[in-house]
Design a protein around this motif. Structure first.
Motif, PDB file in Angstrom:
ATOM      1  N   MET A   1     -12.035  17.802  70.942  1.00  0.00           N
ATOM      2  CA  MET A   1     -11.481  18.059  69.612  1.00  0.00           C
ATOM      3  C   MET A   1      -9.970  18.183  69.652  1.00  0.00           C
ATOM      4  O   MET A   1      -9.258  17.692  68.766  1.00  0.00           O
ATOM      5  N   GLY A   2      -9.449  18.892  70.681  1.00  0.00           N
ATOM      6  CA  GLY A   2      -8.049  19.262  70.669  1.00  0.00           C
ATOM      7  C   GLY A   2      -7.099  18.287  71.310  1.00  0.00           C
ATOM      8  O   GLY A   2      -6.041  17.974  70.737  1.00  0.00           O
ATOM      9  N   VAL A   3      -7.443  17.780  72.488  1.00  0.00           N
ATOM     10  CA  VAL A   3      -6.501  16.948  73.237  1.00  0.00           C
ATOM     11  C   VAL A   3      -5.997  15.741  72.443  1.00  0.00           C
ATOM     12  O   VAL A   3      -4.808  15.402  72.528  1.00  0.00           O
ATOM     13  N   PRO A   4      -6.833  15.052  71.638  1.00  0.00           N
ATOM     14  CA  PRO A   4      -6.300  13.929  70.868  1.00  0.00           C
ATOM     15  C   PRO A   4      -5.168  14.302  69.903  1.00  0.00           C
ATOM     16  O   PRO A   4      -4.386  13.432  69.507  1.00  0.00           O
ATOM     17  N   TYR A   5      -5.068  15.582  69.528  1.00  0.00           N
ATOM     18  CA  TYR A   5      -3.974  16.001  68.656  1.00  0.00           C
ATOM     19  C   TYR A   5      -2.689  16.296  69.431  1.00  0.00           C
ATOM     20  O   TYR A   5      -1.596  16.320  68.858  1.00  0.00           O
TER      21      TYR A   5
ATOM     22  N   VAL B   1       0.419  21.791  74.646  1.00  0.00           N
ATOM     23  CA  VAL B   1      -0.973  22.100  74.951  1.00  0.00           C
ATOM     24  C   VAL B   1      -1.582  22.859  73.784  1.00  0.00           C
ATOM     25  O   VAL B   1      -0.931  23.712  73.167  1.00  0.00           O
ATOM     26  N   LEU B   2      -2.819  22.504  73.431  1.00  0.00           N
ATOM     27  CA  LEU B   2      -3.630  23.301  72.512  1.00  0.00           C
ATOM     28  C   LEU B   2      -4.499  24.186  73.386  1.00  0.00           C
ATOM     29  O   LEU B   2      -5.286  23.689  74.193  1.00  0.00           O
ATOM     30  N   THR B   3      -4.351  25.496  73.266  1.00  0.00           N
ATOM     31  CA  THR B   3      -4.925  26.419  74.233  1.00  0.00           C
ATOM     32  C   THR B   3      -6.416  26.632  74.023  1.00  0.00           C
ATOM     33  O   THR B   3      -6.912  26.591  72.901  1.00  0.00           O
ATOM     34  N   GLU B   4      -7.117  26.926  75.121  1.00  0.00           N
ATOM     35  CA  GLU B   4      -8.552  27.197  75.040  1.00  0.00           C
ATOM     36  C   GLU B   4      -8.818  28.475  74.253  1.00  0.00           C
ATOM     37  O   GLU B   4      -9.786  28.566  73.509  1.00  0.00           O
ATOM     38  N   GLY B   5      -7.949  29.491  74.427  1.00  0.00           N
ATOM     39  CA  GLY B   5      -8.116  30.720  73.660  1.00  0.00           C
ATOM     40  C   GLY B   5      -7.970  30.507  72.168  1.00  0.00           C
ATOM     41  O   GLY B   5      -8.542  31.241  71.362  1.00  0.00           O
ATOM     42  N   GLY B   6      -7.234  29.476  71.793  1.00  0.00           N
ATOM     43  CA  GLY B   6      -7.091  29.095  70.391  1.00  0.00           C
ATOM     44  C   GLY B   6      -8.057  27.998  69.997  1.00  0.00           C
ATOM     45  O   GLY B   6      -7.808  27.247  69.047  1.00  0.00           O
ATOM     46  N   CYS B   7      -9.153  27.899  70.730  1.00  0.00           N
ATOM     47  CA  CYS B   7     -10.227  26.921  70.461  1.00  0.00           C
ATOM     48  C   CYS B   7      -9.754  25.479  70.617  1.00  0.00           C
ATOM     49  O   CYS B   7     -10.374  24.555  70.086  1.00  0.00           O
ATOM     50  N   CYS B   8      -8.669  25.259  71.348  1.00  0.00           N
ATOM     51  CA  CYS B   8      -8.079  23.922  71.528  1.00  0.00           C
ATOM     52  C   CYS B   8      -7.828  23.241  70.185  1.00  0.00           C
ATOM     53  O   CYS B   8      -7.871  22.005  70.087  1.00  0.00           O
ATOM     54  N   TYR B   9      -7.586  24.044  69.164  1.00  0.00           N
ATOM     55  CA  TYR B   9      -7.463  23.476  67.822  1.00  0.00           C
ATOM     56  C   TYR B   9      -6.499  24.273  66.939  1.00  0.00           C
ATOM     57  O   TYR B   9      -5.771  23.701  66.147  1.00  0.00           O
ATOM     58  N   LEU B  10      -6.502  25.598  67.088  1.00  0.00           N
ATOM     59  CA  LEU B  10      -5.756  26.452  66.173  1.00  0.00           C
ATOM     60  C   LEU B  10      -4.438  26.961  66.741  1.00  0.00           C
ATOM     61  O   LEU B  10      -3.561  27.365  65.986  1.00  0.00           O
TER      62      LEU B  10
ATOM     63  N   THR C   1      -2.397  19.606  60.826  1.00  0.00           N
ATOM     64  CA  THR C   1      -2.433  20.555  59.706  1.00  0.00           C
ATOM     65  C   THR C   1      -3.425  21.689  59.904  1.00  0.00           C
ATOM     66  O   THR C   1      -3.381  22.678  59.178  1.00  0.00           O
ATOM     67  N   SER C   2      -4.319  21.570  60.884  1.00  0.00           N
ATOM     68  CA  SER C   2      -5.258  22.654  61.139  1.00  0.00           C
ATOM     69  C   SER C   2      -4.657  23.754  62.024  1.00  0.00           C
ATOM     70  O   SER C   2      -5.265  24.810  62.186  1.00  0.00           O
ATOM     71  N   LEU C   3      -3.488  23.503  62.591  1.00  0.00           N
ATOM     72  CA  LEU C   3      -2.846  24.516  63.427  1.00  0.00           C
ATOM     73  C   LEU C   3      -2.606  25.793  62.639  1.00  0.00           C
ATOM     74  O   LEU C   3      -2.206  25.766  61.481  1.00  0.00           O
ATOM     75  N   LYS C   4      -2.781  26.914  63.317  1.00  0.00           N
ATOM     76  CA  LYS C   4      -2.585  28.230  62.691  1.00  0.00           C
ATOM     77  C   LYS C   4      -1.394  28.967  63.287  1.00  0.00           C
ATOM     78  O   LYS C   4      -0.638  29.610  62.564  1.00  0.00           O
ATOM     79  N   HIS C   5      -1.248  28.889  64.605  1.00  0.00           N
ATOM     80  CA  HIS C   5      -0.156  29.573  65.289  1.00  0.00           C
ATOM     81  C   HIS C   5       0.482  28.625  66.301  1.00  0.00           C
ATOM     82  O   HIS C   5      -0.231  27.914  67.025  1.00  0.00           O
ATOM     83  N   VAL C   6       1.827  28.615  66.355  1.00  0.00           N
ATOM     84  CA  VAL C   6       2.562  27.784  67.306  1.00  0.00           C
ATOM     85  C   VAL C   6       3.581  28.652  68.031  1.00  0.00           C
ATOM     86  O   VAL C   6       4.299  29.440  67.401  1.00  0.00           O
ATOM     87  N   ILE C   7       3.638  28.508  69.347  1.00  0.00           N
ATOM     88  CA  ILE C   7       4.644  29.176  70.169  1.00  0.00           C
ATOM     89  C   ILE C   7       5.483  28.100  70.843  1.00  0.00           C
ATOM     90  O   ILE C   7       4.948  27.189  71.465  1.00  0.00           O
ATOM     91  N   VAL C   8       6.803  28.205  70.713  1.00  0.00           N
ATOM     92  CA  VAL C   8       7.718  27.261  71.358  1.00  0.00           C
ATOM     93  C   VAL C   8       8.416  27.974  72.507  1.00  0.00           C
ATOM     94  O   VAL C   8       8.930  29.089  72.345  1.00  0.00           O
ATOM     95  N   VAL C   9       8.405  27.332  73.690  1.00  0.00           N
ATOM     96  CA  VAL C   9       8.973  27.933  74.898  1.00  0.00           C
ATOM     97  C   VAL C   9       9.945  26.967  75.567  1.00  0.00           C
ATOM     98  O   VAL C   9      10.009  25.785  75.234  1.00  0.00           O
TER      99      VAL C   9
END
Length: 422
Positions: A285-289, A307-316, A342-350
């Motif tokens: 679900m997540g990696v293609p995004y 990376v879409l994190t596993e803790g964030g369901c690889c989606y959020l 558009t389904s992202l809920k939280h983003v962290i930039v490092v």
């Protein structure tokens, strides 16, 4: 390389767990897959062979793509859906043809206690209507010996094709492909232009993808199992409950019915099941995004990885690594990431010195580089994911972006101590 050859490669690498004792498709096989890290091959699921967690980690995905784990997104960002597709006359999928359809002959699994029934979870629904083709994975609930309820999400392509056919009171021809080469399964989850999924798979593989024509005219790749049929223009049934990527139950809805008219399969076929909310489901679900976010952020700053994190369901939840040039870069990256997915809920930039695959390192960046009143963006009343149980009924949510990058003018304050080399 075929699906079977990929399994042989997994076995040779030592990454494959094999279960030789008989197990049930209802709860037991999914439970074993849930509690096992990496691919699991079952020699006897109600008398049939099956495998789960095929692409259950970034290591398996990297192996499939021929790159190391940290280079997956760069590789996917470079590949275009311009590979070659070839039509062939014959296929090993046609070794056995069953015109008397009984879906109970397949080890279709029931995963959780409140599931609406057994679900095909790795079936690629290939549909064709008026010269337009689409291939996509849809969850498919068994609702009869030859019937499936298909969750078709608007406005995705299968939904649109079914709607067009239904408006003319015509069935939509489909073929459900189970266990082709994993690159084809992965490609079918990727957002590419309509009808280009198999071309994208070819580009990933670096060789042509062969397709053969089913009796209903739908052209599909070689696979372990193919179910021929059509989506009824009118018939609908309750679909669900079903556990989606958040590990919570999705809504029960009225969904279209697929009538299966014929089953094709290899001798002693290997069934592929994806565990709902399991690692393979999350990655598919997540990696293609991730390359979509990578490309969008590259338009506003120098992006290094996503990376879409596993803790964030690889989606959020997304973590975006950039090479910061100006103080506004991180916030521009946040906005670009939200626009790309558009389904992202939280983003962290490092920054570059943070390992985005190490959540402790990311938390360190948040702890030492974030000042709440200036580095946190809160965006209320925007479109979110229908899979988020905290979202509003109309699909709106509040999104949060966190700038966890160093202040450029004070970079010395953020220098991380290093041990001297001997």
């Amino acid at each position: 390389m075929s699906f079977r050859e990929f399994i042989t490669q997994l076995r040779s690498s030592g990454r494959l767990t094999e279960v030789k004792d008989p197990v049930s498709a209802k709860y037991k096989a999914p439970s074993i897959a849930h509690n096992t890290e990496g691919p699991v091959f079952f020699h006897d699921v109600d008398g049939s062979r099956a495998i789960m967690n095929v692409l259950g980690s970034r290591e398996e995905l990297a192996s499939m793509l021929g790159v190391d784990r940290s280079s997956i997104i760069q590789r996917l960002s470079e590949v275009q859906p311009d590979g070659e597709v070839q039509i062939v006359e014959d296929s090993p999928t046609m070794e056995v043809i069953e015109d008397e359809v009984d879906l109970s002959s397949l080890p279709i699994m029931t995963h959780f206690e409140k599931d609406g029934g057994p679900y095909i979870t790795a079936g690629i629904v290939v549909s064709e209507f008026e010269g337009i083709m689409n291939a996509a994975i849809h969850r498919l609930q068994v609702v009869g010996k030859n019937k499936l309820a298909a969750r078709l999400v608007p406005p995705r392509h299968t939904y649109v094709l079914h709607k067009r056919a239904s408006e003319k009171n015509m069935p939509l021809p489909v073929a459900i492909v189970i266990a082709p080469h994993p690159a084809i399964t992965f490609a079918s989850t990727t957002r590419v232009p309509e009808g280009r999924e198999f071309h994208y798979a070819s580009a990933l593989l670096g060789r042509p993808v062969e397709l053969f024509e089913c009796s209903n005219g739908v052209k599909v790749p070689h696979a372990e199992i193919v179910l021929e049929g059509y989506i009824d223009p009118e018939e609908r049934v309750d679909e669900g409950p079903f556990v989606d990527i958040t590990g919570t139950y999705d809504l029960v809805r009225k969904e279209p019915v697929i009538h299966i008219t014929r089953i094709l399969h290899r001798k002693d076929p290997i069934y592929h099941g994806i565990l709902p909310a399991g690692s393979e489901h999350l990655l598919m679900m997540g990696v293609p995004y991730e390359p979509k976010i990578f490309r969008a952020v590259s338009e506003v700053t120098t992006v290094k990885n996503v990376v879409l994190t596993e803790g964030g369901c690889c989606y959020l939840h997304a973590i975006v690594q950039i090479e910061k040039q100006t103080e506004g870069d991180a916030k521009n990256a946040i906005m670009a990431a939200f626009a790309a997915h558009t389904s992202l809920k939280h983003v962290i930039v490092v920054d570059e010195d943070i390992d985005i695959f190490d959540i402790k390192d990311v938390e360190f960046a948040v702890a030492t580089r974030v000042k709440g009143d200036s580095d946190i963006m809160i965006i209320p009343n925007v479109r979110g994911s229908s899979l988020d149980p905290r979202g509003a009924k109309d699909g709106t949510t509040t999104k949060v972006g966190i700038d966890a990058t160093k202040v450029l003018a004070e970079s010395d304050k953020f220098e991380r101590a290093k041990m001297p080399l001997d």
